[in-house]
Design a protein around this motif. Structure first.
Motif, PDB file in Angstrom:
ATOM      1  N   ILE A  12      35.044  45.196  49.592  1.00 32.00           N
ATOM      2  CA  ILE A  12      34.275  44.440  48.606  1.00 32.00           C
ATOM      3  C   ILE A  12      34.663  44.882  47.199  1.00 32.00           C
ATOM      4  O   ILE A  12      34.776  44.054  46.288  1.00 32.00           O
ATOM      5  CB  ILE A  12      32.769  44.625  48.849  1.00 32.00           C
ATOM      6  N   ALA A  13      34.907  46.175  47.029  1.00 33.84           N
ATOM      7  CA  ALA A  13      35.312  46.670  45.707  1.00 33.84           C
ATOM      8  C   ALA A  13      36.635  46.038  45.277  1.00 33.84           C
ATOM      9  O   ALA A  13      36.808  45.673  44.117  1.00 33.84           O
ATOM     10  CB  ALA A  13      35.431  48.188  45.726  1.00 33.84           C
ATOM     11  N   GLY A  14      37.578  45.904  46.198  1.00 32.94           N
ATOM     12  CA  GLY A  14      38.857  45.288  45.873  1.00 32.94           C
ATOM     13  C   GLY A  14      38.708  43.830  45.485  1.00 32.94           C
ATOM     14  O   GLY A  14      39.333  43.359  44.530  1.00 32.94           O
ATOM     15  N   LEU A  15      37.862  43.115  46.237  1.00 31.07           N
ATOM     16  CA  LEU A  15      37.622  41.709  45.907  1.00 31.07           C
ATOM     17  C   LEU A  15      36.944  41.565  44.548  1.00 31.07           C
ATOM     18  O   LEU A  15      37.305  40.694  43.757  1.00 31.07           O
ATOM     19  CB  LEU A  15      36.768  41.052  46.990  1.00 31.07           C
ATOM     20  N   LEU A  16      35.958  42.422  44.288  1.00 27.20           N
ATOM     21  CA  LEU A  16      35.296  42.378  42.983  1.00 27.20           C
ATOM     22  C   LEU A  16      36.273  42.697  41.860  1.00 27.20           C
ATOM     23  O   LEU A  16      36.233  42.082  40.793  1.00 27.20           O
ATOM     24  CB  LEU A  16      34.135  43.364  42.940  1.00 27.20           C
ATOM     25  N   GLY A  17      37.146  43.672  42.092  1.00 28.02           N
ATOM     26  CA  GLY A  17      38.131  44.032  41.078  1.00 28.02           C
ATOM     27  C   GLY A  17      39.041  42.878  40.730  1.00 28.02           C
ATOM     28  O   GLY A  17      39.280  42.585  39.558  1.00 28.02           O
ATOM     29  N   VAL A  18      39.539  42.202  41.749  1.00 26.40           N
ATOM     30  CA  VAL A  18      40.414  41.055  41.513  1.00 26.40           C
ATOM     31  C   VAL A  18      39.648  39.942  40.797  1.00 26.40           C
ATOM     32  O   VAL A  18      40.159  39.313  39.862  1.00 26.40           O
ATOM     33  CB  VAL A  18      41.016  40.551  42.844  1.00 26.40           C
ATOM     34  N   LEU A  19      38.416  39.706  41.226  1.00 26.81           N
ATOM     35  CA  LEU A  19      37.592  38.681  40.574  1.00 26.81           C
ATOM     36  C   LEU A  19      37.358  39.014  39.106  1.00 26.81           C
ATOM     37  O   LEU A  19      37.527  38.154  38.234  1.00 26.81           O
ATOM     38  CB  LEU A  19      36.251  38.554  41.297  1.00 26.81           C
ATOM     39  N   PHE A  20      36.979  40.263  38.814  1.00 26.93           N
ATOM     40  CA  PHE A  20      36.706  40.659  37.436  1.00 26.93           C
ATOM     41  C   PHE A  20      37.956  40.549  36.558  1.00 26.93           C
ATOM     42  O   PHE A  20      37.874  40.130  35.411  1.00 26.93           O
ATOM     43  CB  PHE A  20      36.148  42.077  37.368  1.00 26.93           C
ATOM     44  N   VAL A  21      39.101  40.962  37.088  1.00 30.11           N
ATOM     45  CA  VAL A  21      40.350  40.862  36.313  1.00 30.11           C
ATOM     46  C   VAL A  21      40.655  39.396  36.011  1.00 30.11           C
ATOM     47  O   VAL A  21      41.021  39.043  34.881  1.00 30.11           O
ATOM     48  CB  VAL A  21      41.525  41.539  37.053  1.00 30.11           C
ATOM     49  N   GLY A  22      40.495  38.539  37.007  1.00 31.85           N
ATOM     50  CA  GLY A  22      40.727  37.111  36.783  1.00 31.85           C
ATOM     51  C   GLY A  22      39.789  36.531  35.737  1.00 31.85           C
ATOM     52  O   GLY A  22      40.201  35.752  34.871  1.00 31.85           O
ATOM     53  N   LEU A  23      38.520  36.914  35.820  1.00 29.57           N
ATOM     54  CA  LEU A  23      37.556  36.423  34.835  1.00 29.57           C
ATOM     55  C   LEU A  23      37.860  36.951  33.436  1.00 29.57           C
ATOM     56  O   LEU A  23      37.701  36.237  32.447  1.00 29.57           O
ATOM     57  CB  LEU A  23      36.134  36.811  35.253  1.00 29.57           C
ATOM     58  N   LYS A  24      38.305  38.198  33.358  1.00 30.15           N
ATOM     59  CA  LYS A  24      38.649  38.777  32.047  1.00 30.15           C
ATOM     60  C   LYS A  24      39.870  38.074  31.445  1.00 30.15           C
ATOM     61  O   LYS A  24      39.884  37.749  30.254  1.00 30.15           O
ATOM     62  CB  LYS A  24      38.922  40.279  32.208  1.00 30.15           C
ATOM     63  N   LEU A  25      40.873  37.821  32.278  1.00 31.16           N
ATOM     64  CA  LEU A  25      42.104  37.195  31.769  1.00 31.16           C
ATOM     65  C   LEU A  25      41.896  35.743  31.384  1.00 31.16           C
ATOM     66  O   LEU A  25      42.641  35.211  30.546  1.00 31.16           O
ATOM     67  CB  LEU A  25      43.224  37.322  32.806  1.00 31.16           C
ATOM     68  N   THR A  26      40.910  35.084  31.972  1.00 28.85           N
ATOM     69  CA  THR A  26      40.628  33.694  31.599  1.00 28.85           C
ATOM     70  C   THR A  26      39.531  33.604  30.542  1.00 28.85           C
ATOM     71  O   THR A  26      39.044  32.510  30.245  1.00 28.85           O
ATOM     72  CB  THR A  26      40.217  32.875  32.840  1.00 28.85           C
ATOM     73  N   HIS A  27      39.134  34.739  29.995  1.00 31.94           N
ATOM     74  CA  HIS A  27      38.154  34.835  28.914  1.00 31.94           C
ATOM     75  C   HIS A  27      36.763  34.317  29.298  1.00 31.94           C
ATOM     76  O   HIS A  27      36.022  33.859  28.439  1.00 31.94           O
ATOM     77  CB  HIS A  27      38.648  34.118  27.656  1.00 31.94           C
ATOM     78  N   VAL A  28      36.434  34.397  30.589  1.00 30.98           N
ATOM     79  CA  VAL A  28      35.099  34.004  31.027  1.00 30.98           C
ATOM     80  C   VAL A  28      34.115  35.133  30.739  1.00 30.98           C
ATOM     81  O   VAL A  28      32.968  34.890  30.363  1.00 30.98           O
ATOM     82  CB  VAL A  28      35.097  33.640  32.528  1.00 30.98           C
ATOM     83  N   ILE A  29      34.571  36.362  30.905  1.00 30.54           N
ATOM     84  CA  ILE A  29      33.737  37.524  30.579  1.00 30.54           C
ATOM     85  C   ILE A  29      34.380  38.288  29.432  1.00 30.54           C
ATOM     86  O   ILE A  29      35.599  38.279  29.266  1.00 30.54           O
ATOM     87  CB  ILE A  29      33.525  38.447  31.806  1.00 30.54           C
ATOM     88  N   ASP A  30      33.559  38.950  28.659  1.00 25.44           N
ATOM     89  CA  ASP A  30      34.052  39.706  27.504  1.00 25.44           C
ATOM     90  C   ASP A  30      33.687  41.177  27.670  1.00 25.44           C
ATOM     91  O   ASP A  30      33.137  41.793  26.775  1.00 25.44           O
ATOM     92  CB  ASP A  30      33.443  39.135  26.218  1.00 25.44           C
TER      93      ASP A  30
END
Length: 64
Positions: A12-30
Motif C-alpha cells: 500500500i505504501a508503494g501504491l500511495l507513493g506512486v499516486l502522490f508522485v503522480g499528483l505532485k507532477l500534475t500539480h494536483v497537490i502542492d
C-alpha cells in the motif's frame, strides 16, 4: 509438463507513493517533496529503528 505461477505483490505504501508522485507532477497537490515521498522513506525508517532497538537490547543482554 511444467506449470509456472508468478505472484506480484505491491504494498500500500508503494501504491500511495506512486499516486502522490503522480499528483505532485500534475500539480494536483502542492505538498513538499518530503511528504510526497513519505510512503517510501517512513517504512524504511521504522525498520531501521526497530533493528537499532533490537541490536541495542542484544548488546546490553550480552554484557551481563
Amino acid at each position: 509438463m511444467s506449470t509456472q505461477s508468478t505472484t506480484s505483490s505491491t504494498s500500500i505504501a508503494g501504491l500511495l507513493g506512486v499516486l502522490f508522485v503522480g499528483l505532485k507532477l500534475t500539480h494536483v497537490i502542492d505538498w513538499s517533496w518530503w511528504w510526497v515521498l513519505a510512503p517510501f522513506w517512513i517504512p524504511l525508517t521504522l525498520v531501521f529503528l526497530v533493528l537499532l532497538a533490537v541490536g541495542s537490547v542484544a548488546m546490553i543482554k550480552g554484557r551481563k
